[in-house]
Enzyme design. Sequence first.
Site, mmCIF file in Angstrom:
data_model
loop_
_atom_site.group_PDB
_atom_site.id
_atom_site.type_symbol
_atom_site.label_atom_id
_atom_site.label_comp_id
_atom_site.label_asym_id
_atom_site.label_seq_id
_atom_site.Cartn_x
_atom_site.Cartn_y
_atom_site.Cartn_z
ATOM 1 N N ARG A 1 45.377 -29.416 64.686
ATOM 2 C CA ARG A 1 45.267 -30.289 63.506
ATOM 3 C C ARG A 1 44.642 -31.593 63.957
ATOM 4 O O ARG A 1 45.272 -32.375 64.694
ATOM 5 C CB ARG A 1 46.672 -30.525 62.905
ATOM 6 C CG ARG A 1 46.645 -31.394 61.644
ATOM 7 C CD ARG A 1 46.069 -30.597 60.477
ATOM 8 N NE ARG A 1 46.428 -31.165 59.194
ATOM 9 C CZ ARG A 1 45.567 -31.831 58.404
ATOM 10 N NH1 ARG A 1 44.312 -32.006 58.783
ATOM 11 N NH2 ARG A 1 45.977 -32.277 57.230
ATOM 12 N N ARG B 1 43.666 -34.764 67.812
ATOM 13 C CA ARG B 1 42.295 -34.742 68.292
ATOM 14 C C ARG B 1 42.043 -35.816 69.345
ATOM 15 O O ARG B 1 41.425 -35.564 70.381
ATOM 16 C CB ARG B 1 41.309 -34.931 67.139
ATOM 17 C CG ARG B 1 39.844 -34.958 67.627
ATOM 18 C CD ARG B 1 38.855 -35.396 66.574
ATOM 19 N NE ARG B 1 38.694 -34.379 65.536
ATOM 20 C CZ ARG B 1 39.128 -34.524 64.300
ATOM 21 N NH1 ARG B 1 39.790 -35.618 63.967
ATOM 22 N NH2 ARG B 1 38.941 -33.574 63.417
ATOM 23 N N GLU C 1 42.891 -20.078 60.385
ATOM 24 C CA GLU C 1 42.578 -19.811 61.788
ATOM 25 C C GLU C 1 43.709 -19.030 62.452
ATOM 26 O O GLU C 1 43.486 -18.060 63.190
ATOM 27 C CB GLU C 1 42.378 -21.126 62.554
ATOM 28 C CG GLU C 1 41.035 -21.776 62.359
ATOM 29 C CD GLU C 1 40.884 -23.030 63.215
ATOM 30 O OE1 GLU C 1 39.793 -23.604 63.179
ATOM 31 O OE2 GLU C 1 41.858 -23.417 63.893
ATOM 32 N N GLY D 1 24.148 -26.327 60.419
ATOM 33 C CA GLY D 1 23.704 -25.372 59.417
ATOM 34 C C GLY D 1 24.554 -24.118 59.356
ATOM 35 O O GLY D 1 24.413 -23.339 58.445
#
Length: 1038
Positions: A19, A24, A86, A52
């Site tokens: 998370r 992070r 995930e 992309g």
Amino acid sequence: MKNSSPEAVRIHEVFLSFRGGDTRASFTSHLYASLQNVGITVFRDDDSLQRGDHISTSINRAIEESMISIIVFSINYADSRWCLDELVKIMKCHRTIGQVVCPIFYDVDPSEVRHQTGEFGKAFQSLSNKFSKNERLCNIYDDAKKAVLKFDFPIYELEKRWIGALQEAAGLAGFVVQNFRNESEAIKHIVEKVTHLLEKSDLFVANYPVGVDSRVRDTTQLLDIKQSNDVLLLGMWGMGGIGKTTIAKAIYNKIGRSFNYRSFLANIREVWDQNVGKVSLQEQIIFDICKVTTKIHSIEAGKNILKDRLCRKRVLLVLDDVNTLDQLNALCGSRQWFGPGSRIIITTRDMNILRGNRADQVYTMKEMDENESVELFSWHAFKQVKPKNDFARISKNVVEYSGGLPLALEVLGSYLFDRGMGEWESVLKKLKVIPNDQVQKKLKISYDGLNDDTEKEIFLDVACFFIEMDRNDVILILDGCRLFGEIGISILVERSLVTIDDKNRLGMHDLLRDMGREIIREKSPEELEERCRLWFHEDVLDILSEQTGTKAIKGLTLKLPKANEKCFRTKTFKNMKRLRLLQLARVKLDGDFGYLSRNLRWLSWNGFSSTHIPSNFYRENLVSIELENSNVKFVWKDIQVMVNLKILNLSHSHCLTHSPDFSYMPNLEKLVLADCPRLSEVSYSIGNLKKILLINLRDCISLRSLPRSIYKLKSLKTLILSGCSKIEKLEEDLEQMESLTTLLANNTAIKRVPFSVIRSKSIGYISLCGYEGFSCDVFPSIIQSWMSPTTGFPSMCQTSTIMSSLVPLDIPHGSSHEISSISKYLPCLRSLWVECSSEVQLSHDAAIILDALYATNNKELESAASTSQVSGNSLKSIFIQLGMNCHVANILKEKIVQNMTVDGYGGVLLPSDSYPYWLTFNCRGSSVIFEVPQVEGRNLKTIMCLVFSSTAENIASDGLKNMMVKNFTKATIQLYKREALVSFEDEEGQRLVSSIEPGNKMEVVVVFENNFIVKETSIYLIYDEPIGETMEQSCTTR
């Protein structure tokens, strides 16, 4: 054949799920850097994606392409739909492809994650509240990812998936990091753990792993890695060179990372025989699993050490090439040596190693199919997936010679690589005479491992003479040679040296056959006469032509083509004193037959040209005489007692007119006289064959009758008369053949099935008068044919001796006329099933049947009246169950027994309805009418019937004679005799129950003896799985 859907290539070593807002910039960042510093490639989703890419597709692919997934559970992890999706994907990969999962519980307790409680649970509830229960499509913004995710499942479905994944992940061994001051130490341990898991310890499998994936997939399914926490042992069994070790290595690589402790012991058979091999194998297991060097002084001490060190560890252990039980006991003495969830894989050539409970599952290795064989051979011979065009035909010949054996395909392919066509052709010719040495040595290991000389003798006999012969015939011949055929053949099958097909014929892989023959050739490569067995026709022709045979020769076969018949002098056999197996085809012998060995046990002579076996031919030791396509008119002139003869086969002897006198072959077990068109008489002495098992007289078109003595053969199991077109009848004595299980007599002059056939208690399969099949299927049709108005029923039905032996009778779409015509025979039938055209016909036919049954009762009552005495009355009960037994039925039976009492007014106190488990219908008298109710979510499982009756005290029987079940809706009648109800087969009862459907109007009628008065009849309908909530029913009783 290569796997058409190979596993994803593992590009990343570690996938990090976390998370972002929680970790992070702190813990996850430090962990990521530490992993990279030791050379581990890590996928971290927020900086590893190419621009992309669609985020969800790339994440899914990255998870699949990772070896290990690390999940950092933090307080707000479950507030992110992204994180939970995930997690679901990670756990799916864990289950399906064995991906290793390492959970880290950062500032949360594992129990909070498992049960979604505490602060972690609040975050999960927060996410759930963002969705409306009735909303099927919505967009959710993840604050951390700033991406839009489409949601097209009901929230309760997603919640179920998320909760399952959280519970599964929280149950795995991981790391708890709750004290921020120990982060560095925790990260150090995590990196060490991951480094250990990524240890480059995979085993080399093969340069060209053709066919490996499919076999690994089939085998790993048997290991049940995720579902069972038991210690499981898997055996992999097959002949040498078939790929057991290769597949075991591939399995070890595939599932090894799911185990913290693993060991692969290779070549156990070879290492075991070395000086310190036994304890060195035990020491290797300890080192591989515990990473410590341990000196073991004896096998027994090693057993205790292994048990103590491994009993709490979840272990993957592969024991490769085990060939004795001593090895297995020393390395894997019992399941108690290993911790829960351990898996042990044993590869062996010997099925005996895996017998009993020594293995939970056995995977039988199969040869490669044609496509796999061509591909594997091509990779080794041409370094490409298929043969070069010029070599396609000859490559196919080499592949056929290899018989799908991977070892041979690899060895021969490598040997032929970069050679010219001429060399290929020369090699193929040589292989037909002398097998490849490298393949020979590998296969010969199994032969060398046989226990004694008798087993080796049997193997060589099969390799040279007995392939595709009946197993039982070969055993009789081997027993006659004092080689203990039964156990010998069983051991060869266990050792993967011999196979037995579904027709009971012996088989052997071509390369094993060639290996056995090469063993014989090697002992005397130059001197043919010193070889113990001769099978190659050029060698045999040389021996017979030059008359150089010696006492070394034990077996000889020479089968020539019809256009190339040859004649030899009998004297050429003079010195073959030990000859016990002789097989000839289209060969003539001229001279004194006294030269043939007196030790001969098997004589197979196709096309024997004489009109009889010569008198000076010694026959007393023969076990099997096979003279197919012979010219014999009678078998022999003189009489020799042949107590050892077990098989006599004179098939296709078109000149044979009379069978031999069987009095002098008392132990004969198999008599085959098929297609002897001039055979007009079988000797009465056939009745003396007390041990005969099979008589085959197929297509003996001149045979008009069988001797009456044949029906005295109590040991006979199979009688074949098909094609004996002049045989008109079988005697009623047939029922004396108490062991007869198979009767084949089609295409004869027999126009009617004898009643003795139906009366036989042993016949299991029949082919007679156009009827063919198992007796339980055929006999009812035969009986029905008797019951036609034109033929009538056999008068014998009136005798009491057959009452209990008659079988069920079905009358599909019967008419009242048919029912009337058989009504007097109804007491003979075990059961009757009638399909009527309407409810009106049903009522009419049922009345006919009941009248017939009651009429029988009246006759019995008249005959018993003179002996009956007046006494007081007593109340009796009888309990009947139809259909499958089940738990609910057992409970109801207990309740019935407990409550089976009579009240003061003569009534009975019984269990009432217990919806939805059972429903009750009852009525005073002998019948109950009811409509079958619809019980939601349940199926009718069982029907119980309880009947109370009154009769004189001096009558011992329960009085029941028949039960009739009428289905007015389906217009069917089922009638069962008392004997059928008492021993009601589950299959027969289930047929009745399964025919009843909700809404059917039913009536159950019981028929008692005339001196009984039925007081009350109760019916219980018992249902299976409890789901239903409501029920509508209607019931009428009378």
